[in-house]
Design an enzyme around this catalytic site. Structure first.
Site, PDB file in Angstrom:
ATOM      1  N   THR A   1     -24.786  -9.710  13.297  1.00  0.00           N
ATOM      2  CA  THR A   1     -25.842  -9.451  12.312  1.00  0.00           C
ATOM      3  C   THR A   1     -25.226  -8.927  11.013  1.00  0.00           C
ATOM      4  OG1 THR A   1     -27.305  -8.891  14.131  1.00  0.00           O
ATOM      5  CG2 THR A   1     -28.008  -8.191  11.938  1.00  0.00           C
TER       6      THR A   1
ATOM      7  N   SER B   1     -10.945  -5.478   0.965  1.00  0.00           N
ATOM      8  CA  SER B   1     -11.640  -4.367   1.628  1.00  0.00           C
ATOM      9  C   SER B   1     -12.444  -3.590   0.598  1.00  0.00           C
ATOM     10  CB  SER B   1     -10.607  -3.454   2.290  1.00  0.00           C
ATOM     11  OG  SER B   1     -11.258  -2.385   2.927  1.00  0.00           O
ATOM     12  N   ALA B   2     -13.713  -3.274   0.955  1.00  0.00           N
ATOM     13  CA  ALA B   2     -14.604  -2.612  -0.018  1.00  0.00           C
ATOM     14  C   ALA B   2     -14.184  -1.180  -0.329  1.00  0.00           C
ATOM     15  CB  ALA B   2     -16.039  -2.632   0.519  1.00  0.00           C
ATOM     16  N   HIS B   3     -13.639  -0.469   0.681  1.00  0.00           N
ATOM     17  CA  HIS B   3     -13.441   0.975   0.455  1.00  0.00           C
ATOM     18  C   HIS B   3     -12.245   1.305  -0.415  1.00  0.00           C
ATOM     19  CE1 HIS B   3     -10.303   2.200   3.568  1.00  0.00           C
ATOM     20  NE2 HIS B   3     -10.634   1.027   4.072  1.00  0.00           N
TER      21      HIS B   3
ATOM     22  N   CYS C   1      -2.800   4.780   8.033  1.00  0.00           N
ATOM     23  CA  CYS C   1      -3.027   4.070   9.288  1.00  0.00           C
ATOM     24  C   CYS C   1      -1.914   4.391  10.278  1.00  0.00           C
ATOM     25  CB  CYS C   1      -3.057   2.566   9.055  1.00  0.00           C
ATOM     26  SG  CYS C   1      -3.963   2.111   7.592  1.00  0.00           S
TER      27      CYS C   1
ATOM     28  N   GLN D   1      -4.966  -3.961  -1.760  1.00  0.00           N
ATOM     29  CA  GLN D   1      -4.587  -2.929  -2.740  1.00  0.00           C
ATOM     30  C   GLN D   1      -4.595  -3.460  -4.169  1.00  0.00           C
ATOM     31  OE1 GLN D   1      -4.114   0.311  -2.244  1.00  0.00           O
ATOM     32  NE2 GLN D   1      -4.170   0.323  -0.014  1.00  0.00           N
TER      33      GLN D   1
ATOM     34  N   ASN E   1       0.794  -1.227   0.000  1.00  0.00           N
ATOM     35  CA  ASN E   1       0.000   0.000   0.000  1.00  0.00           C
ATOM     36  C   ASN E   1       0.826   1.277   0.000  1.00  0.00           C
ATOM     37  OD1 ASN E   1       0.299  -1.499   2.568  1.00  0.00           O
ATOM     38  ND2 ASN E   1      -0.355   0.414   3.500  1.00  0.00           N
TER      39      ASN E   1
HETATM   40  N1  PMP Z   1      -4.250  -4.034   4.273  1.00  0.00           N
HETATM   41  C1  PMP Z   1      -3.803  -3.129   3.402  1.00  0.00           C
HETATM   42  C2  PMP Z   1      -2.754  -3.533   2.419  1.00  0.00           C
HETATM   43  C3  PMP Z   1      -4.321  -1.835   3.384  1.00  0.00           C
HETATM   44  O1  PMP Z   1      -3.871  -0.937   2.500  1.00  0.00           O
HETATM   45  C4  PMP Z   1      -5.311  -1.487   4.334  1.00  0.00           C
HETATM   46  C5  PMP Z   1      -5.878  -0.075   4.379  1.00  0.00           C
HETATM   47  N2  PMP Z   1      -4.901   0.908   4.580  1.00  0.00           N
HETATM   48  C6  PMP Z   1      -5.743  -2.458   5.232  1.00  0.00           C
HETATM   49  C7  PMP Z   1      -5.194  -3.716   5.174  1.00  0.00           C
HETATM   50  C8  PMP Z   1      -6.828  -2.162   6.252  1.00  0.00           C
HETATM   51  O2  PMP Z   1      -8.054  -2.081   5.600  1.00  0.00           O
HETATM   52  P1  PMP Z   1      -9.402  -1.719   6.361  1.00  0.00           P
HETATM   53  O3  PMP Z   1      -9.448  -0.231   6.398  1.00  0.00           O
HETATM   54  O4  PMP Z   1     -10.493  -2.275   5.484  1.00  0.00           O
HETATM   55  O5  PMP Z   1      -9.369  -2.370   7.687  1.00  0.00           O
END
Ligand code: PMP
Length: 355
Positions: A199, A161-163, A291, A141, A118
């Protein structure tokens, strides 16, 4: 605003917002309920499961939904509690930290190697090193940016991950190959065949489905490979040509990195300061991974790659998506050279920009 932080999160696609908005009233029921509204909600969840299965070449029963990639990663690490766990040094903290706490020395063994990083976009050559072990890959990613096939990659577990593909924040998935060991992280519910209690987040999962439909319909990985790669490479070329003291932390060779991420260091200029000055000009980038923002330690990824704290502290990540244009590159290059120059002149690290 020039937004170049798509690796941190992609704004929800219009079709995702529409699908979720409709779902609020149409698919409101508890999807585990045996009545008709419950069945209708469950059908939608199964539809998203099928879309993800199709995209990654899995069976729908091999997929569970989670609250995101962090939970998916933690679930796999928890399954191998007390076992040998080996991770690449480039993993997300949700792999590295969980592995550090949970690993032991009993058999069997788990390898956790992400397909694409990432922070730098690096594509890891992991599949060559796998033998006699279970294998997990964080594909967060990679999904939508390059082709992803869990069978070809030889994976036992994979995280999504959806976002990161235009879906909602707080929704993710985990691929669990049929027959491999598995322990649920969240216990106390029959949902997902007892593999993940709680749920169902029906509306979120429907949003994830709309984003997956977008990826499948547009074959987004093909567009990233051409349009986005071109923009990314142009920005890299201009930075190297126009900003003294700049060096790339991303290998631009095709197949060595994702097409949408560019990580650059600027000698004698601090990444956080560059980010703030650019922000004031409406140019949104990040330093390493969001993060870890606020963490004063240099990025563990750049430290692992370069071993040089100065390079790590002076890095900026630009991450693109399909909505970016050449005007975004022009805008960055209108402001970035001045910002870096100002910081280099203020720096206590000796730096002669004429050299
Ligand atoms: N793994 C990777 C490689 C990511 O880039 C991210 C988001 N920065 C995550 C895990 C964590 O994803 P989520 O926000 O869905 O917990």
């Amino acid at each position: 605003m020039t937004y170049l932080d798509f690796a941190a999160t992609v704004p929800m696609l219009p079709e995702v917002i529409k699908a979720m908005h409709e779902a609020e009233t149409k698919f409101f029921a508890n999807a585990s309920a045996l009545h008709t509204p419950g069945h209708l909600a469950m059908n939608q969840i199964e539809h998203t499961r099928e879309l993800l299965a199709q995209l990654i070449n899995a069976d729908p029963e091999e997929i569970i939904f989670t609250s995101g990639a962090s939970e998916s990663n933690n679930t796999v690490m928890r399954t191998f509690e007390g076992c040998q766990i080996e991770t690449s040094p480039l993993e997300h903290h949700s792999v590295i930290e969980a592995a550090r706490i949970l690993k032991g020395d009993s058999l069997p063994k788990l390898y956790s190697y992400m397909l694409a990083n990432n922070e730098t976009g690096e594509i890891l050559d992991f599949y060559k090193s796998k033998e006699d072990c279970y294998f997990h890959s964080d594909l967060t990613q990679a999904l939508g940016k390059i082709p992803v096939d869990v069978k070809k990659l030889g994976l036992d577990y994979a995280t999504f991950s959806a976002h990161k593909i235009g879906g909602p924040i707080g929704v993710g998935a985990l691929y669990i190959k049929k027959g491999v060991p598995f322990k649920p992280l969240i216990i106390g519910g029959n949902q997902e065949n007892k593999r993940r209690g709680g749920t169902y987040n029906t509306v979120g999962i429907i949003g994830f489905g709309a984003a997956l439909e977008h990826v499948l319909k547009n074959k987004t990985w093909e567009k990233y490979d051409t349009k986005v790669r071109e923009l990314r490479d142009l920005l890299a070329k201009r930075i190297l040509g126009e900003i003294p003291g700049s060096s790339l932390n991303t290998d631009l060779t095709p197949k060595k990195s994702l097409p949408n991420i560019l990580n650059v260091s600027f000698r004698a200029a601090e990444g956080e300061s560059i980010q703030l000055y650019l922000d004031a000009e409406g140019v949104i980038v990040s330093t390493g991974s969001a993060c870890a923002a606020g963490d004063i330690k240099p990025s563990h990824v750049l430290m692992a790659k370069t071993g040089d704290a100065e390079v790590a502290h002076s890095s900026i990540r630009f991450s693109f998506d399909l909505s970016n244009t050449i005007q975004d590159v022009d805008r960055v290059m209108e402001v970035l050279p001045g910002v870096v120059d100002r910081l280099q002149k203020m720096s206590t690290i000796p730096f002669d920009s004429s050299q």
